[in-house]
Scaffold this motif. Structure first.
Motif, PDB file in Angstrom:
ATOM      1  N   ILE A 156       2.807  24.170 181.954  1.00 55.70           N
ATOM      2  CA  ILE A 156       3.191  22.990 181.185  1.00 55.70           C
ATOM      3  C   ILE A 156       4.548  23.266 180.530  1.00 55.70           C
ATOM      4  O   ILE A 156       4.806  24.385 180.093  1.00 55.70           O
ATOM      5  CB  ILE A 156       2.139  22.701 180.076  1.00 55.70           C
ATOM      6  CG1 ILE A 156       0.790  22.339 180.725  1.00 55.70           C
ATOM      7  CG2 ILE A 156       2.606  21.577 179.142  1.00 55.70           C
ATOM      8  CD1 ILE A 156      -0.385  22.413 179.780  1.00 55.70           C
ATOM      9  N   PRO A 184       3.671  19.425 184.331  1.00 56.91           N
ATOM     10  CA  PRO A 184       3.553  18.349 183.347  1.00 56.91           C
ATOM     11  C   PRO A 184       4.406  18.610 182.104  1.00 56.91           C
ATOM     12  O   PRO A 184       4.607  19.756 181.710  1.00 56.91           O
ATOM     13  CB  PRO A 184       2.069  18.344 182.958  1.00 56.91           C
ATOM     14  CG  PRO A 184       1.388  19.295 183.846  1.00 56.91           C
ATOM     15  CD  PRO A 184       2.397  20.082 184.606  1.00 56.91           C
ATOM     16  N   VAL A 186       5.302  17.737 178.019  1.00 52.60           N
ATOM     17  CA  VAL A 186       4.966  17.183 176.713  1.00 52.60           C
ATOM     18  C   VAL A 186       6.268  17.165 175.921  1.00 52.60           C
ATOM     19  O   VAL A 186       6.989  18.159 175.864  1.00 52.60           O
ATOM     20  CB  VAL A 186       3.900  18.026 175.985  1.00 52.60           C
ATOM     21  CG1 VAL A 186       3.627  17.454 174.599  1.00 52.60           C
ATOM     22  CG2 VAL A 186       2.602  18.087 176.796  1.00 52.60           C
ATOM     23  N   TYR A 220       3.628   9.817 179.184  1.00 54.61           N
ATOM     24  CA  TYR A 220       4.033  11.121 178.643  1.00 54.61           C
ATOM     25  C   TYR A 220       3.595  11.286 177.193  1.00 54.61           C
ATOM     26  O   TYR A 220       3.911  10.449 176.345  1.00 54.61           O
ATOM     27  CB  TYR A 220       5.551  11.297 178.748  1.00 54.61           C
ATOM     28  CG  TYR A 220       6.003  11.458 180.175  1.00 54.61           C
ATOM     29  CD1 TYR A 220       6.013  12.715 180.781  1.00 54.61           C
ATOM     30  CD2 TYR A 220       6.382  10.357 180.931  1.00 54.61           C
ATOM     31  CE1 TYR A 220       6.395  12.872 182.108  1.00 54.61           C
ATOM     32  CE2 TYR A 220       6.777  10.502 182.261  1.00 54.61           C
ATOM     33  CZ  TYR A 220       6.775  11.762 182.832  1.00 54.61           C
ATOM     34  OH  TYR A 220       7.151  11.901 184.142  1.00 54.61           O
ATOM     35  N   GLU A 243      -3.321  18.430 177.931  1.00 60.47           N
ATOM     36  CA  GLU A 243      -2.675  18.474 179.250  1.00 60.47           C
ATOM     37  C   GLU A 243      -3.291  19.594 180.094  1.00 60.47           C
ATOM     38  O   GLU A 243      -3.544  19.427 181.281  1.00 60.47           O
ATOM     39  CB  GLU A 243      -1.176  18.717 179.042  1.00 60.47           C
ATOM     40  CG  GLU A 243      -0.267  18.135 180.087  1.00 60.47           C
ATOM     41  CD  GLU A 243      -0.288  16.626 180.130  1.00 60.47           C
ATOM     42  OE1 GLU A 243      -0.614  16.106 181.209  1.00 60.47           O
ATOM     43  OE2 GLU A 243       0.012  15.961 179.112  1.00 60.47           O
TER      44      GLU A 243
END
Ligand code: GDP
Ligand code: MG
Length: 373
Positions: A156, A184, A186, A220, A243
């Motif tokens: 992440i 992904p 954040v 998001y 996530e």
């Protein structure tokens, strides 16, 4: 498309293309190239030959040939593992401050003096009692370098954007790198303690870059934070964990470890010191490890606070003593059964590196000559 290693033999190339080596040799002849069965072919020759046989060619590194297969075995015992997180973003937007804040809050009074050494990766337990491993890379260059060496290390990415600034070139680059890697994202909108902070402006700028945050109906997750006061950071970490939950990260702790080199150096007193991120299995003191072109028996291990440990499981960063050299960041670490095996592979790999550096030097020299002519 054919995946080929440079300096493959004519014979091996033929079997890759599923044609007879005689066909390859006669085709070469018709092109004015004299090739024997066991002759090793350079990139140019490979490209010409594969093209003749109707293949596009993709070169794989010779290192890949010397890769060690990860022990598969007992993968019934897959267990949850902590996410490995990289913080990225534009310079001065607060990446270091954020990681420092996260690390410092976990340093307990008993750890006198706190953490001083830089080891490149840290193990954090959140307020909710969950673990997150942080990679402290100097930025996306390291992220890219590691990926180039095949280290799929980051699960992440936290992208930090300063609320008193804007989405900047390196913000866009970081977003792009994470997306290309399929990691992904954040978003952390930082510096909200500042009077000039304008988080709405950041959300808008992000949306113009196809990053629509949840508050605005996008996918998001984002969090307003202050790396100075700590505001919002616990919530940010919970979003990272959410996530991670979606990713359903698992690893088998009950096998020989494999992982990646985070950083390595020569320490005057202790010899070669390497920070390793264990990715699967459990690394133990006494294990024989192969790390890039180096190997050795694990003499001692320390956690990210400098405390001695005897073993390290998946998603745990650990500082390791005992290697015979300093491998490069991103290189794969594998536990080997025997010392001999490890030594041989390390030897072959360093020979390969030497050959490659000689070749590169030759190329540069020829180039230079060409330019002078
Ligand atoms: P990096 O280049 O992304 O690692 O950014 P740094 O962590 O070095 O931060 C750059 C500057 O911004 C430093 O002077 C920090 O003290 C300051 N800074 C970082 N986060 C915050 C914050 O949340 N609030 C305020 N007021 N300043 C911050
Ligand atoms: Mg920094």
């Amino acid at each position: 498309t054919l995946r080929v290693t440079e300096f493959i033999s004519a014979n091996d190339l033929a079997s890759l293309m599923d044609v007879s080596v005689n066909d390859v040799i006669s085709t070469c002849l018709s092109l004015g190239m004299f090739v024997s069965i066991n002759q090793r072919l350079d990139a140019e020759a490979i490209t010409v030959i594969t093209d003749e046989f109707g293949y596009a060619v993709q070169f794989t590194s010779a290192e890949e040939e010397l890769e060690v297969e990860e022990e598969q075995g007992n993968d019934v015992n897959l267990q949850h593992r902590a996410p490995i997180v990289t913080i990225m973003g534009h310079v001065d937007h607060g990446k270091t401050s954020l990681l420092d804040y996260i690390r410092n809050t976990k340093v307990t009074a008993s750890e006198a003096g706190g953490i001083t050494q830089h080891i490149g990766a840290y193990d954090v337990t959140t307020k909710s009692g969950n673990k997150i491993a942080f990679l402290d890379t100097p930025g996306h260059e390291a992220f890219t370098a590691m990926r180039a060496r095949g280290a799929k290390l980051t699960d992440i990415a936290i992208i930090v954007v300063a609320a008193d600034d804007d989405v900047m070139p390196q913000t866009r680059e970081a977003i792009n790198h994470a997306q290309v890697a399929g990691v992904p994202i954040v978003i952390a909108i930082n510096k909200i303690d500042k009077p000039s902070a304008n988080p709405d402006k950041i959300r808008e700028a992000l949306s113009k870059n196809n990053i629509l945050v949840e508050e605005w109906g996008g996918k998001y997750q984002s969090q307003e934070i202050s790396a100075k006061t700590g505001k919002g950071i616990d919530d940010l970490l919970e979003k990272v964990l959410l996530e991670a939950e979606i990713l359903n990260l698992k690893a088998n702790p009950d096998k020989n470890a494999s992982g990646s080199v985070i950083e390595a150096s020569l320490d005057k007193g202790r010899g070669y010191v390497a920070t390793i991120m264990v990715q699967t299995g459990t690394l133990k003191v006494g294990d024989i490890v192969l790390a890039g072109a180096h190997y050795g028996r694990v003499k001692a291990m320390f956690d990210d606070t400098g405390k001695k440990v005897n073993e390290a499981g998946p998603s745990t960063p650990v500082v390791l003593l005992g290697l015979d050299g300093a491998p490069q960041a991103g290189e794969k670490v594998t536990v080997m059964e025997t010392d001999r095996e490890a030594r041989e592979l390390a030897g072959k790999r360093s020979q390969l590196l030497r050959e490659q550096s000689i070749r590169t030097k030759k190329h540069i020299t020829l180039d230079e000559i060409g330019r002078r002519l």
